[in-house]
Design an enzyme around this catalytic site. Sequence first.
Site, PDB file in Angstrom:
ATOM      1  N   CYS A 113       0.810  -1.220   0.000  1.00 18.32           N
ATOM      2  CA  CYS A 113       0.000   0.000   0.000  1.00 18.32           C
ATOM      3  C   CYS A 113       0.846   1.274   0.000  1.00 18.32           C
ATOM      4  CB  CYS A 113      -0.947   0.008   1.193  1.00 18.32           C
ATOM      5  SG  CYS A 113      -2.070  -1.410   1.234  1.00 18.32           S
ATOM      6  N   HIS A 249      -3.588   7.193   1.924  1.00 18.00           N
ATOM      7  CA  HIS A 249      -3.943   5.835   1.509  1.00 18.00           C
ATOM      8  C   HIS A 249      -5.352   5.540   2.008  1.00 18.00           C
ATOM      9  CE1 HIS A 249      -4.072   1.617   0.886  1.00 18.00           C
ATOM     10  NE2 HIS A 249      -3.857   1.287   2.154  1.00 18.00           N
ATOM     11  N   ASN A 279     -10.093  -0.222  -0.475  1.00 15.99           N
ATOM     12  CA  ASN A 279      -8.635  -0.166  -0.397  1.00 15.99           C
ATOM     13  C   ASN A 279      -8.050  -0.750  -1.680  1.00 15.99           C
ATOM     14  OD1 ASN A 279      -5.909  -0.533   0.132  1.00 15.99           O
ATOM     15  ND2 ASN A 279      -6.206  -1.315   2.199  1.00 15.99           N
TER      16      ASN A 279
END
EC number: 2.3.1.180
Length: 322
Positions: A113, A249, A279
Amino acid sequence: MMRSVITGTGSALPKRRVSNAELAETVETSDEWIVERTGIRFRHIAGDGETTSSLAVDASRRALEAAGLEPSDIDLIVLATATPDQTFPATATIVQAELGILDCVAFDVAAVCSGFLYAVQVADSMLRSGTHARALVIGAETFSRILDWEDRATCVLFGDGAGAMVMEAREPAEAGDRGVLAAKLHADGRYNELLYVDGGPSTTGTVGKLRMKGREVFRHAVTNLSAVMTESLTLAGLAPNAVDWVVPHQANARILDATAKKLGLAPEKVVVTVDRHANTSAASVPLALDEAVRDGRIKPGHLVVLEAMGGGFTWGAAVVRF
């Protein structure tokens, strides 16, 4: 020393959008359960013919168009992904070929990520050194391909997508106060077991599935993200009240709220897309960035902080003047 300036952004999402209600038809969950814990309502899932590289190519073309450039103007591609098309070659080289770029440096970065933040700093360093003039920096993922769709604690959290931006080397006099002002990266491999994939070429010979201990990840995320944002701002000689926008993020709405609160940032300064995209790992920051640029929230001259944390753990932040 040259300055790397962002001149264009782009993004791409798979055609299929999946709601929480649709997920609840096959997974023991509910819209209320997902929204309460994560803020997520929708995610996009890659279908047949949609791959990490195809999404990356679409996002890159939009970024190039926004920058007013042709693919042949690019001499560096840094692509962040944890879900490459193949074990090798690098997905960046597939993007290069699809864009019709005959020769450039092209490679992948694997930091999950946080991958896009790692890619930004790598590209920034190479542009500042004067060895390259224009870079495509991409975050692209098809995380749906490594999810355990029987694990409701993880499969509801992730989606697929890609985001890209063009970074160009400029002389200081030309760049002015624009560009990447500071960046800070970290990693701590002791926390592998909290967020990982249980497969790999040299261990199981399989792709594997994502595994996560959500509560522990949440706790580390809030602490690490607030700290690295403060570090990067300090490196840039700026205070949090100078920030116009934070592009984080997009892991969990609760993490976004807690991090903003810890830094004393107003919630309305945080770009949020997790409710619609879920996500998307390395794609989440450039996806959110492109949306905020295209809808006019992020304007020339705005001070923007990009930040992310992912498996490893890896985490980082970058301070950018648009």
